[in-house]
Design a protein around this motif. Structure first.
Motif, PDB file in Angstrom:
ATOM      1  N   GLY A 138     -65.199   0.603  42.984  1.00 36.94           N
ATOM      2  CA  GLY A 138     -65.428  -0.171  44.185  1.00 36.94           C
ATOM      3  C   GLY A 138     -64.552  -1.404  44.248  1.00 36.94           C
ATOM      4  N   VAL A 139     -64.842  -2.228  45.236  1.00 40.78           N
ATOM      5  CA  VAL A 139     -64.059  -3.430  45.493  1.00 40.78           C
ATOM      6  C   VAL A 139     -65.016  -4.551  45.877  1.00 40.78           C
ATOM      7  N   MET A 140     -64.734  -5.747  45.369  1.00 39.28           N
ATOM      8  CA  MET A 140     -65.443  -6.926  45.830  1.00 39.28           C
ATOM      9  C   MET A 140     -64.421  -7.846  46.480  1.00 39.28           C
ATOM     10  N   GLN A 141     -64.722  -8.276  47.689  1.00 41.76           N
ATOM     11  CA  GLN A 141     -63.829  -9.187  48.407  1.00 41.76           C
ATOM     12  C   GLN A 141     -64.594 -10.478  48.663  1.00 41.76           C
ATOM     13  N   ALA A 142     -63.985 -11.599  48.299  1.00 47.35           N
ATOM     14  CA  ALA A 142     -64.546 -12.911  48.626  1.00 47.35           C
ATOM     15  C   ALA A 142     -63.551 -13.600  49.553  1.00 47.35           C
ATOM     16  N   ARG A 143     -64.024 -13.954  50.745  1.00 47.17           N
ATOM     17  CA  ARG A 143     -63.165 -14.582  51.749  1.00 47.17           C
ATOM     18  C   ARG A 143     -63.792 -15.904  52.156  1.00 47.17           C
ATOM     19  N   MET A 144     -62.951 -16.930  52.265  1.00 46.89           N
ATOM     20  CA  MET A 144     -63.418 -18.258  52.635  1.00 46.89           C
ATOM     21  C   MET A 144     -62.788 -18.666  53.968  1.00 46.89           C
ATOM     22  N   PRO A 145     -63.510 -18.467  55.088  1.00 45.70           N
ATOM     23  CA  PRO A 145     -62.959 -18.847  56.388  1.00 45.70           C
ATOM     24  C   PRO A 145     -62.716 -20.357  56.506  1.00 45.70           C
ATOM     25  N   ASP A 146     -63.502 -21.142  55.744  1.00 42.94           N
ATOM     26  CA  ASP A 146     -63.249 -22.582  55.649  1.00 42.94           C
ATOM     27  C   ASP A 146     -63.751 -23.047  54.279  1.00 42.94           C
ATOM     28  N   ASP A 147     -63.615 -24.333  53.987  1.00 42.66           N
ATOM     29  CA  ASP A 147     -63.946 -24.842  52.655  1.00 42.66           C
ATOM     30  C   ASP A 147     -65.428 -24.797  52.319  1.00 42.66           C
ATOM     31  N   ASN A 148     -66.285 -24.603  53.298  1.00 41.68           N
ATOM     32  CA  ASN A 148     -67.719 -24.648  53.062  1.00 41.68           C
ATOM     33  C   ASN A 148     -68.447 -23.341  53.345  1.00 41.68           C
ATOM     34  N   LEU A 149     -67.709 -22.249  53.491  1.00 39.88           N
ATOM     35  CA  LEU A 149     -68.307 -20.956  53.796  1.00 39.88           C
ATOM     36  C   LEU A 149     -67.580 -19.856  53.015  1.00 39.88           C
ATOM     37  N   MET A 150     -68.344 -18.959  52.385  1.00 43.29           N
ATOM     38  CA  MET A 150     -67.763 -17.856  51.633  1.00 43.29           C
ATOM     39  C   MET A 150     -68.483 -16.568  52.006  1.00 43.29           C
ATOM     40  N   HIS A 151     -67.732 -15.555  52.417  1.00 40.64           N
ATOM     41  CA  HIS A 151     -68.274 -14.227  52.721  1.00 40.64           C
ATOM     42  C   HIS A 151     -67.899 -13.305  51.564  1.00 40.64           C
ATOM     43  N   VAL A 152     -68.893 -12.641  51.006  1.00 41.01           N
ATOM     44  CA  VAL A 152     -68.664 -11.720  49.893  1.00 41.01           C
ATOM     45  C   VAL A 152     -69.117 -10.336  50.327  1.00 41.01           C
ATOM     46  N   THR A 153     -68.241  -9.345  50.143  1.00 39.70           N
ATOM     47  CA  THR A 153     -68.561  -7.960  50.469  1.00 39.70           C
ATOM     48  C   THR A 153     -68.266  -7.091  49.247  1.00 39.70           C
ATOM     49  N   VAL A 154     -69.235  -6.263  48.891  1.00 44.25           N
ATOM     50  CA  VAL A 154     -69.042  -5.293  47.811  1.00 44.25           C
ATOM     51  C   VAL A 154     -69.054  -3.914  48.449  1.00 44.25           C
ATOM     52  N   SER A 155     -68.007  -3.146  48.194  1.00 45.18           N
ATOM     53  CA  SER A 155     -67.874  -1.790  48.740  1.00 45.18           C
ATOM     54  C   SER A 155     -67.678  -0.811  47.604  1.00 45.18           C
TER      55      SER A 155
END
Length: 184
Positions: A138-155
Protein backbone atom coordinates in the motif's frame (compact mmCIF):
# COMPACT_ATOMS: atom_id res chain seq x y z
CA UNK A 1 34.26 25.18 -37.70
CA UNK A 2 31.34 23.20 -36.27
CA UNK A 3 33.75 20.57 -34.97
CA UNK A 4 35.95 23.26 -33.39
CA UNK A 5 32.96 24.82 -31.65
CA UNK A 6 31.74 21.47 -30.33
CA UNK A 7 35.21 20.54 -29.10
CA UNK A 8 35.36 23.83 -27.16
CA UNK A 9 31.79 23.73 -25.76
CA UNK A 10 31.40 20.03 -24.88
CA UNK A 11 34.21 19.94 -22.26
CA UNK A 12 32.76 23.05 -20.59
CA UNK A 13 29.29 21.46 -20.49
CA UNK A 14 30.75 18.19 -19.20
CA UNK A 15 32.53 20.07 -16.40
CA UNK A 16 29.32 21.91 -15.45
CA UNK A 17 27.07 18.82 -15.29
CA UNK A 18 28.46 17.40 -12.03
CA UNK A 19 27.93 20.73 -10.27
CA UNK A 20 24.34 20.94 -11.58
CA UNK A 21 23.63 17.37 -10.43
CA UNK A 22 25.24 18.13 -7.08
CA UNK A 23 23.10 21.26 -6.70
CA UNK A 24 19.93 19.16 -7.19
CA UNK A 25 21.05 16.64 -4.56
CA UNK A 26 21.73 19.48 -2.13
CA UNK A 27 18.27 21.01 -2.73
CA UNK A 28 16.37 17.74 -2.18
CA UNK A 29 17.65 17.05 1.38
CA UNK A 30 16.99 20.67 2.37
CA UNK A 31 13.46 20.47 0.93
CA UNK A 32 12.90 17.19 2.78
CA UNK A 33 14.22 18.59 6.08
CA UNK A 34 11.96 21.62 5.69
CA UNK A 35 8.90 19.39 5.07
CA UNK A 36 9.61 17.17 8.08
CA UNK A 37 10.21 20.23 10.28
CA UNK A 38 6.66 21.40 9.49
CA UNK A 39 5.32 18.14 10.96
CA UNK A 40 6.79 18.93 14.39
CA UNK A 41 4.19 19.72 17.04
CA UNK A 42 0.82 18.55 18.31
CA UNK A 43 -1.85 17.31 15.88
CA UNK A 44 -5.49 16.36 16.51
CA UNK A 45 -8.26 15.37 14.17
CA UNK A 46 -10.91 12.98 12.94
CA UNK A 47 -10.48 10.01 10.70
CA UNK A 48 -12.59 7.36 9.06
CA UNK A 49 -12.17 3.88 7.65
CA UNK A 50 -13.55 4.28 4.14
CA UNK A 51 -13.32 0.72 2.80
CA UNK A 52 -13.23 -2.86 4.00
CA UNK A 53 -14.79 -4.76 6.87
CA UNK A 54 -14.90 -1.74 9.21
CA UNK A 55 -16.04 0.80 6.60
CA UNK A 56 -17.74 3.80 8.19
CA UNK A 57 -15.89 3.52 11.51
CA UNK A 58 -15.01 7.00 12.71
CA UNK A 59 -12.17 7.79 15.11
CA UNK A 60 -10.22 10.72 16.57
CA UNK A 61 -6.42 10.88 16.73
CA UNK A 62 -3.85 12.82 18.77
CA UNK A 63 -0.23 12.83 17.58
CA UNK A 64 3.04 14.48 18.48
CA UNK A 65 5.35 15.05 15.52
CA UNK A 66 9.12 15.23 15.93
CA UNK A 67 12.30 15.05 13.86
CA UNK A 68 15.39 13.01 14.82
CA UNK A 69 18.59 14.85 15.71
CA UNK A 70 21.15 14.83 12.91
CA UNK A 71 18.99 12.75 10.56
CA UNK A 72 16.37 13.45 7.89
CA UNK A 73 13.00 11.99 8.82
CA UNK A 74 10.16 12.21 11.32
CA UNK A 75 8.16 10.43 13.98
CA UNK A 76 4.46 10.68 14.77
CA UNK A 77 3.50 9.21 18.14
CA UNK A 78 0.14 9.11 19.85
CA UNK A 79 -3.10 7.24 19.54
CA UNK A 80 -6.53 7.03 17.96
CA UNK A 81 -9.79 6.66 19.89
CA UNK A 82 -12.99 4.88 18.85
CA UNK A 83 -15.64 5.37 21.54
CA UNK A 84 -14.00 4.51 24.85
CA UNK A 85 -11.18 2.47 23.29
CA UNK A 86 -7.79 3.97 22.40
CA UNK A 87 -5.21 2.32 20.15
CA UNK A 88 -1.59 3.46 20.38
CA UNK A 89 -0.27 4.60 16.99
CA UNK A 90 3.21 5.49 15.83
CA UNK A 91 5.15 5.90 12.62
CA UNK A 92 8.86 6.54 12.24
CA UNK A 93 10.76 7.13 9.01
CA UNK A 94 14.35 8.07 8.24
CA UNK A 95 16.28 8.63 5.07
CA UNK A 96 18.29 5.55 4.14
CA UNK A 97 20.74 6.48 1.42
CA UNK A 98 19.61 6.47 -2.20
CA UNK A 99 16.69 4.11 -1.52
CA UNK A 100 14.66 6.95 -0.05
CA UNK A 101 12.93 6.58 3.28
CA UNK A 102 12.42 3.49 5.40
CA UNK A 103 10.73 2.91 8.70
CA UNK A 104 7.88 1.33 10.62
CA UNK A 105 4.23 1.89 11.26
CA UNK A 106 3.51 0.59 14.78
CA UNK A 107 6.05 -2.21 15.35
CA UNK A 108 6.60 -3.11 11.69
CA UNK A 109 5.61 -6.26 9.84
CA UNK A 110 7.35 -8.48 12.39
CA UNK A 111 4.71 -7.38 14.90
CA UNK A 112 1.21 -6.04 14.25
CA UNK A 113 2.23 -3.15 12.00
CA UNK A 114 3.60 -2.38 8.56
CA UNK A 115 7.06 -1.72 7.15
CA UNK A 116 7.73 1.50 5.31
CA UNK A 117 9.87 0.18 2.48
CA UNK A 118 10.45 3.35 0.44
CA UNK A 119 9.25 6.87 0.03
CA UNK A 120 10.02 10.40 -1.00
CA UNK A 121 9.07 13.98 -0.35
CA UNK A 122 7.27 14.96 -3.55
CA UNK A 123 7.39 18.69 -2.93
CA UNK A 124 7.41 21.01 0.05
CA UNK A 125 3.87 19.93 0.99
CA UNK A 126 3.60 16.14 0.39
CA UNK A 127 5.34 12.87 1.22
CA UNK A 128 4.43 9.47 -0.25
CA UNK A 129 5.53 6.27 1.50
CA UNK A 130 5.24 2.65 0.32
CA UNK A 131 3.87 0.22 2.91
CA UNK A 132 4.28 -3.55 3.08
CA UNK A 133 3.22 -6.49 5.25
CA UNK A 134 3.45 -9.97 3.78
CA UNK A 135 1.25 -9.86 0.63
CA UNK A 136 -0.31 -6.51 1.57
CA UNK A 137 1.15 -3.56 -0.34
CA UNK A 138 0.00 0.00 0.00
CA UNK A 139 0.80 3.68 0.13
CA UNK A 140 0.52 6.35 2.78
CA UNK A 141 0.33 9.95 1.61
CA UNK A 142 0.64 12.91 3.97
CA UNK A 143 -0.24 16.26 2.40
CA UNK A 144 -0.11 19.64 4.09
CA UNK A 145 -2.31 22.21 2.29
CA UNK A 146 -1.04 24.78 4.81
CA UNK A 147 1.18 24.87 7.91
CA UNK A 148 -1.65 23.97 10.28
CA UNK A 149 -3.48 21.21 8.41
CA UNK A 150 -2.37 17.69 7.42
CA UNK A 151 -4.39 15.18 5.36
CA UNK A 152 -3.28 11.56 5.65
CA UNK A 153 -4.56 8.84 3.33
CA UNK A 154 -3.67 5.15 3.53
CA UNK A 155 -4.43 3.09 0.42
CA UNK A 156 -3.91 -0.60 -0.32
CA UNK A 157 -3.28 -2.28 -3.64
CA UNK A 158 -6.17 -4.47 -4.82
CA UNK A 159 -5.89 -6.00 -8.31
CA UNK A 160 -3.29 -3.48 -9.53
CA UNK A 161 -5.36 -0.55 -8.24
CA UNK A 162 -4.84 1.61 -5.14
CA UNK A 163 -7.97 1.73 -2.97
CA UNK A 164 -8.17 4.33 -0.18
CA UNK A 165 -8.84 2.62 3.16
CA UNK A 166 -8.20 5.24 5.86
CA UNK A 167 -8.45 9.00 5.75
CA UNK A 168 -7.54 11.57 8.44
CA UNK A 169 -7.68 15.36 8.64
CA UNK A 170 -5.35 16.57 11.36
CA UNK A 171 -5.08 20.13 12.65
CA UNK A 172 -2.16 21.66 14.49
CA UNK A 173 -3.16 22.52 18.08
CA UNK A 174 0.10 23.65 19.66
CA UNK A 175 0.71 26.95 17.89
CA UNK A 176 4.20 25.85 16.86
CA UNK A 177 5.77 28.40 14.53
CA UNK A 178 6.86 26.91 11.24
CA UNK A 179 8.82 28.39 8.41
CA UNK A 180 11.54 30.98 8.46
CA UNK A 181 10.04 33.32 11.06
CA UNK A 182 9.64 32.12 14.63
CA UNK A 183 7.02 33.42 17.04
CA UNK A 184 8.19 35.79 19.79
Amino acid sequence: MKRLLLSAVLPAVAMALPSVAQADTVKAPERDKKFFKTVEGEWVGPGEIVAGKYKGTKFTCNFTGSTPDGKVGMSLDGGCRVGVFTQKMSATIEQKGRSGYRGKFLDGSEGKGLDIISGSVVDGRKVILSLNRNQLNGVMQARMPDDNLMHVTVSVRVDKQLVPVIGMKLSRVDGTAVGAIAKN
